[in-house]
Design a protein around this motif. Structure first.
Motif, PDB file in Angstrom:
ATOM      1  N   HIS A   1       0.780  -1.217  -0.016  1.00  0.00           N
ATOM      2  CA  HIS A   1      -0.066   0.060   0.030  1.00  0.00           C
ATOM      3  C   HIS A   1       0.842   1.383   0.091  1.00  0.00           C
ATOM      4  N   GLY A   2       2.118   1.043  -0.277  1.00  0.00           N
ATOM      5  CA  GLY A   2       2.727   2.268  -0.091  1.00  0.00           C
ATOM      6  C   GLY A   2       3.063   2.791   1.119  1.00  0.00           C
ATOM      7  N   ASN A   3       2.970   1.996   2.554  1.00  0.00           N
ATOM      8  CA  ASN A   3       3.049   2.576   3.757  1.00  0.00           C
ATOM      9  C   ASN A   3       4.434   2.911   4.016  1.00  0.00           C
ATOM     10  N   THR A   4       5.435   2.152   3.626  1.00  0.00           N
ATOM     11  CA  THR A   4       6.982   2.625   3.982  1.00  0.00           C
ATOM     12  C   THR A   4       7.408   3.685   3.224  1.00  0.00           C
ATOM     13  N   ARG A   5       6.934   3.693   1.869  1.00  0.00           N
ATOM     14  CA  ARG A   5       7.174   4.750   1.073  1.00  0.00           C
ATOM     15  C   ARG A   5       6.875   6.104   1.581  1.00  0.00           C
ATOM     16  N   LYS A   6       5.689   6.254   2.219  1.00  0.00           N
ATOM     17  CA  LYS A   6       5.258   7.623   2.831  1.00  0.00           C
ATOM     18  C   LYS A   6       6.249   7.933   3.717  1.00  0.00           C
TER      19      LYS A   6
ATOM     20  N   HIS B   1      -2.848   3.977   8.761  1.00  0.00           N
ATOM     21  CA  HIS B   1      -1.277   3.757   9.116  1.00  0.00           C
ATOM     22  C   HIS B   1      -0.571   3.752   7.763  1.00  0.00           C
ATOM     23  N   PRO B   2       0.802   4.319   7.719  1.00  0.00           N
ATOM     24  CA  PRO B   2       1.045   5.369   8.765  1.00  0.00           C
ATOM     25  C   PRO B   2       0.255   6.709   8.522  1.00  0.00           C
ATOM     26  N   ASP B   3      -0.206   7.238   9.886  1.00  0.00           N
ATOM     27  CA  ASP B   3      -0.828   8.517   9.906  1.00  0.00           C
ATOM     28  C   ASP B   3       0.296   9.842  10.099  1.00  0.00           C
TER      29      ASP B   3
END
Length: 149
Positions: A14-19, A130-132
Motif C-alpha cells: 500500500h506504499g506505507n513505508t514509502r510514505k 497507518h502510517p498516519d
C-alpha cells in the motif's frame, strides 16, 4: 558536518513505508532507491544508509535484503524503518543479510502500516489509516535524532 544519506526502500503493498521514506527525503534531501527496481548501487560514498520495508511473511522485502547483502560496504552506519500490520520490530532478516559487513546499526523505527494481505482483506484490513500523520512525524523525529538535527 551533514551526513550524506540514502534510503533503500521496498514498499509494494500500500506504499506505507514509502510514505515515511518520502517524508524524510522531502525534508532532508535524502536519496531514495527503490530496491524492487534497482539491484546494484555503490554505497561507499554514503555516511548513513537506511533500509526501509514493509514486513512480508515476517521479514523485510526480499529485494531490500538482497540489496543489503550485495551492495552494503563494510563499516557503515545503517538504520532500519519498517511498517507492519502489527507495528512490531522485525529486523532479523536484515540483520542476517548484513552479517560480516561490520555495520553499525544507529537506529530502528517501526510503526503500523495498513494491511490487506490474505485473510485481512476479508475484514477490510488492519491498521487502516497507518502510517498516519503522527507516524510520519515520529519517523521524522527518529531521523532527526540520527543526524543530530
Amino acid at each position: 558536518m551533514s551526513k550524506k544519506a540514502i534510503i533503500i526502500c521496498a514498499s509494494t503493498h500500500h506504499g506505507n513505508t514509502r510514505k515515511l521514506a518520502n517524508a524524510i527525503a522531502d525534508k532532508y534531501g535524502v536519496e531514495i532507491v527503490d530496491a524492487t527496481k534497482t539491484k546494484e548501487k555503490d554505497l561507499s560514498e554514503y555516511d548513513l544508509i537506511g533500509f526501509a520495508s514493509g514486513i512480508y511473511a515476517g521479514k523485510l522485502h526480499q529485494a531490500v535484503i538482497n540489496f543489503a547483502k550485495n551492495n552494503l560496504s563494510k563499516n557503515k552506519d545503517v538504520f532500519y524503518i519498517i511498517t507492519s500490520a502489527m507495528g512490531k520490530d522485525q529486523y532479523k532478516s536484515i540483520e542476517t543479510a548484513i552479517e560480516g559487513k561490520n555495520a553499525n546499526v544507529v537506529g530502528t523505527f517501526a510503526c503500523k502500516g495498513y494491511n490487506t494481505f490474505g485473510p485481512f482483506k476479508l475484514v477490510g484490513g488492519t491498521a487502516k489509516g497507518h502510517p498516519d500523520t503522527d507516524d510520519i512525524n515520529n519517523a521524522l523525529r527518529f531521523y532527526e535524532g540520527l543526524i543530530g538535527a
